[in-house]
Design a protein around this motif. Sequence first.
Motif, mmCIF file in Angstrom:
data_model
loop_
_atom_site.group_PDB
_atom_site.id
_atom_site.type_symbol
_atom_site.label_atom_id
_atom_site.label_comp_id
_atom_site.label_asym_id
_atom_site.label_seq_id
_atom_site.Cartn_x
_atom_site.Cartn_y
_atom_site.Cartn_z
ATOM 1 N N SER A 1 5.920 5.840 32.271
ATOM 2 C CA SER A 1 7.251 5.366 32.129
ATOM 3 C C SER A 1 7.336 4.450 33.574
ATOM 4 C CB SER A 1 8.083 6.726 32.408
ATOM 5 O OG SER A 1 9.376 6.468 32.577
ATOM 6 N N THR A 2 8.250 3.634 33.352
ATOM 7 C CA THR A 2 8.397 2.601 34.475
ATOM 8 C C THR A 2 9.722 3.123 35.311
ATOM 9 O OG1 THR A 2 7.254 0.877 33.333
ATOM 10 C CG2 THR A 2 8.504 0.504 35.237
ATOM 11 N N SER B 1 12.996 2.653 37.454
ATOM 12 C CA SER B 1 13.938 1.980 37.910
ATOM 13 C C SER B 1 13.843 1.538 39.432
ATOM 14 C CB SER B 1 15.486 2.550 37.654
ATOM 15 O OG SER B 1 15.452 3.474 38.575
ATOM 16 N N THR C 1 7.564 -4.237 35.397
ATOM 17 C CA THR C 1 7.803 -3.358 34.114
ATOM 18 C C THR C 1 7.262 -4.173 33.055
ATOM 19 O OG1 THR C 1 9.951 -4.678 34.161
ATOM 20 C CG2 THR C 1 10.135 -2.445 35.096
ATOM 21 N N GLU D 1 9.760 -3.606 27.184
ATOM 22 C CA GLU D 1 10.672 -2.376 27.535
ATOM 23 C C GLU D 1 12.083 -2.932 27.339
ATOM 24 O OE1 GLU D 1 11.577 -0.550 31.674
ATOM 25 O OE2 GLU D 1 9.666 0.098 30.979
ATOM 26 N N ARG E 1 14.127 -5.881 33.006
ATOM 27 C CA ARG E 1 12.646 -6.274 33.391
ATOM 28 C C ARG E 1 12.555 -6.491 34.760
ATOM 29 N NH1 ARG E 1 12.011 -10.143 29.209
ATOM 30 N NH2 ARG E 1 11.118 -11.181 30.687
ATOM 31 N N TYR E 2 11.598 -6.425 35.611
ATOM 32 C CA TYR E 2 11.684 -6.750 37.083
ATOM 33 C C TYR E 2 10.299 -7.441 37.331
ATOM 34 C CZ TYR E 2 15.341 -3.519 37.908
ATOM 35 O OH TYR E 2 16.413 -2.641 37.919
#
Length: 190
Positions: A38-39, A41, A81, A85, A89-90
């Motif tokens: 898991s990424t 936030s 990220t 996903e 996205r970052y």
Amino acid sequence: MINRVRQLRKERLMTLEALAERAGVTKSYLSKVERGQSTPSIAVSVALARALDVHLDRLFVDSEQLSDVTVTRAGERHPLTPEHEAGSRYEGIALQAGAKRMTPFMLYPPHDADRVPFRDHPGEEFLFVHEGRAELLFPSHTVELAVGDSVYFRATTPHKVRSLGETRACVLLMICDDETAPDTPHAHLP
């Protein structure tokens, strides 16, 4: 970030349960973050950094890599990220900059914000739309943003961002954490 959270937690002799409680997330979710399933936030990353008593950047780079002057070329941004996903996205910018008060990211918000929960965290945020169109959503109203538009707001206000138009927007996101804010968990975070 995956192994860095685990590494920082172990350096502080914290259990998974203790870090999860301090960050206001569940133990199972934190375990997924540490295993790369898991990424988190940005809001959860801020909560983890505060719980670990480190600057947000330490979740992404080792302290030995920090520098007084950092140049990040467009092709050298660090994906935070996975590209596949569904959510935002970052990409990290200036992660190696030491002792800074702001943390910049490139944000590519999803088109479908219904599945993304509102987030809040201590500090302030600044958004600048670099490409495309975006919409900043608050519980009470929305703000539509076009190329060149920007918005500055207290991050304690629940918020989320979505792309408008055919392609994802490209937004410069600057976060300034409020280091004086109490370490209060955010009940709505996973």
